[in-house]
Write a protein that holds these residues in place. Structure first.
Motif, short mmCIF file in Angstrom:
data_model
loop_
_atom_site.label_atom_id
_atom_site.label_comp_id
_atom_site.label_asym_id
_atom_site.label_seq_id
_atom_site.Cartn_x
_atom_site.Cartn_y
_atom_site.Cartn_z
N THR A 46 0.82 -1.23 0.00
CA THR A 46 0.00 0.00 0.00
C THR A 46 0.85 1.28 0.00
OG1 THR A 46 -2.03 0.92 0.96
CG2 THR A 46 -0.36 0.24 2.52
N GLY A 234 -1.30 6.50 1.20
CA GLY A 234 -1.07 5.61 0.06
C GLY A 234 -2.37 4.99 -0.45
N GLY A 235 -2.29 3.71 -0.84
CA GLY A 235 -3.45 3.01 -1.41
C GLY A 235 -4.63 2.96 -0.44
N VAL A 238 -6.60 6.20 -0.57
CA VAL A 238 -7.44 6.29 -1.78
C VAL A 238 -8.78 5.58 -1.52
CG1 VAL A 238 -7.69 5.55 -4.19
CG2 VAL A 238 -5.48 6.44 -3.37
N THR A 262 -4.53 12.82 1.51
CA THR A 262 -4.76 13.31 0.15
C THR A 262 -3.46 13.63 -0.61
OG1 THR A 262 -5.01 15.56 1.04
CG2 THR A 262 -7.04 14.31 0.70
N THR A 265 -2.34 11.12 -3.91
CA THR A 265 -3.49 10.22 -4.08
C THR A 265 -4.63 10.84 -4.90
OG1 THR A 265 -4.38 11.13 -2.03
CG2 THR A 265 -3.15 9.07 -1.83
N GLN A 269 -8.34 9.55 -6.27
CA GLN A 269 -9.51 9.86 -5.42
C GLN A 269 -10.56 10.68 -6.17
OE1 GLN A 269 -7.17 11.59 -2.31
NE2 GLN A 269 -7.36 9.81 -0.95
N ASP A 307 5.30 15.15 -4.39
CA ASP A 307 4.41 15.22 -3.23
C ASP A 307 5.28 15.35 -1.98
OD1 ASP A 307 5.49 12.70 -2.89
OD2 ASP A 307 3.72 11.65 -3.59
#
Ligand code: BEZ
Length: 394
Positions: A46, A234-235, A238, A262, A265, A269, A307
């Protein structure tokens, strides 16, 4: 006054000496082996994208210095830690004992980083933590050879608690993974939120990296708090933001979070994240020459927008470079090197920051609002926020 008259044989002697000195220093420069950097980051699971961003950021700074730090080549050794604490000690020992690295840069997951910090302390290996916020790393486990370029979990939690109290919310619920990062971030949030007059009604958790949120979302819907605070990244972040929206909660119960919810991601999203408020030590729209130069170069090199993780990797390299510069690349002068790193004023894309006595960034926490694919800076939740470094004795 006596005067020295140079004879031709004096000149020959001087030239020979100069030549000998020159070739000795050339040999010395050549003989300096590369600095061995162990990158222990997640390449799967993730948090995989977070690991990639950290590595990209680190390598970008080295590339900006011409591929060397203080004249020394950098040789990388990589281990995929899979964000798995059960494998962490074996994994870090591959770098320490098998590869004999000079410095380890890692990792993302707090549970893995705690094992790394213990191993680094035991073996006196230099460790720079480019994400994992485990409070103990700059608390009871603090050490001269451990430095963090990111944050402590308490910091973004606390900053978001300040924001939620300022917004006038009174009753909050929290939701996170049940591990150090989730629990400590919630603690920071609760400390500031309750100091500001709010009350945390209930802390909801699920095991890392589980993403079956439905039962917990049903509980939130039935309790109807004024606000929900979430830590996911991370995952997992989302999936959570999309599920929160799909459950119809985004329009009825405001969701806030530390900015990992956020960051990196937003493309995934989409509409579910629009308008979300978070706090973090990085944001889009900072619009400083330093950040713009960093972002332009990152986007050109990696064909991606940077990021917070990329910034933390970049700053890990900057901190290492500042220590090496102070000892002219001589890694063996560890005390002098660490003393210089400790005093560095990091000229980060996030804004300038210093390190605390426990070696954790003292930095601003921005308020960010999601607009399109950006976490746009709308203000500052807390300026120059130090971690309390509870339990650090150095
Ligand atoms: C942590 O485990 O410390 C962490 C992971 C992802 C984002 C932020 C913190």
């Amino acid at each position: 006054m006596s005067r020295v008259h140079f004879q031709p044989r004096h000149l020959c002697l001087a030239a020979a000496t100069a030549l000998a000195t020159l070739s000795a220093s050339a040999v010395h420069a050549q003989a300096q082996p590369p600095i061995k950097v162990g990158l222990m980051l997640p390449a799967t699971g993730t948090f995989a994208a977070l690991g990639t961003a950290i590595e990209n950021g680190f390598k970008q700074y080295v590339a900006e210095q011409g591929g060397k730090l203080s004249g020394r080549e950098i040789q990388y050794f990589k281990v995929d830690d899979e964000s798995d604490p059960a494998k962490a000690t074996d994994n870090v020992n591959k770098l320490i004992k098998r590869d004999n690295v000079d410095v380890i840069v890692g990792t993302v997951h707090s549970g893995v980083a705690l094992a790394m910090a213990r191993a680094a302390k035991e073996s006196n290996t230099m460790l720079i933590v480019p994400n994992a916020g485990a409070d103990a790393i700059t608390g009871p486990l603090c050490a001269p050879n451990i430095i963090r370029s990111s944050f402590s979990n308490w910091q973004p939690g606390f900053a978001t608690g300040v924001l939620a109290a300022q917004k006038g919310y009174k009753r909050a619920m929290t939701i996170t993974w049940n591990y150090a990062a989730g629990n400590e971030t919630v603690k920071g949030f609760t400390e500031a939120f309750e100091k500001g007059g709010g009350k945390v009604l209930k802390e909801l958790t699920l095991p890392f990296p589980n993403v079956e949120f439905q039962a917990l979302l049903t509980e939130i819907a039935s309790q109807k708090p004024d606000v929900v605070f979430a830590f996911f990244a991370g995952g997992g972040a989302v999936k959570f933001v999309k599920d929160y929206d799909a459950a119809g909660l985004r329009r009825t119960i405001p969701l806030v979070g530390s900015g990992f919810l956020t960051d990196g991601t937003l493309a995934a999203q989409g509409a579910s994240a629009q308008g979300l408020l978070t706090t973090l030590h990085y944001a889009d729209g900072l619009d400083t020459p330093r950040d713009t130069a960093f972002r332009t170069r990152y986007a050109t090199t990696y064909k991606l927008q940077p990021d917070v993780y990329a910034v933390q990797g970049y700053d890990a390299a900057q901190i290492l470079a500042s220590g090496l510069a102070a000892v002219k690349g001589d890694f063996k002068q560890r005390d002098a090197m660490v003393a210089a790193m400790r005093k560095v004023n990091v000229d980060s894309p996030r804004g300038k920051f210093t390190l605390s006595a426990a070696h954790n960034p003292v930095q601003d926490f921005y308020v960010r609002e999601v607009k399109g694919e950006q976490n746009l800076r709308t203000g500052v939740a807390v300026k120059v926020l130090p971690d309390p470094a509870r339990g650090c004795k150095m």
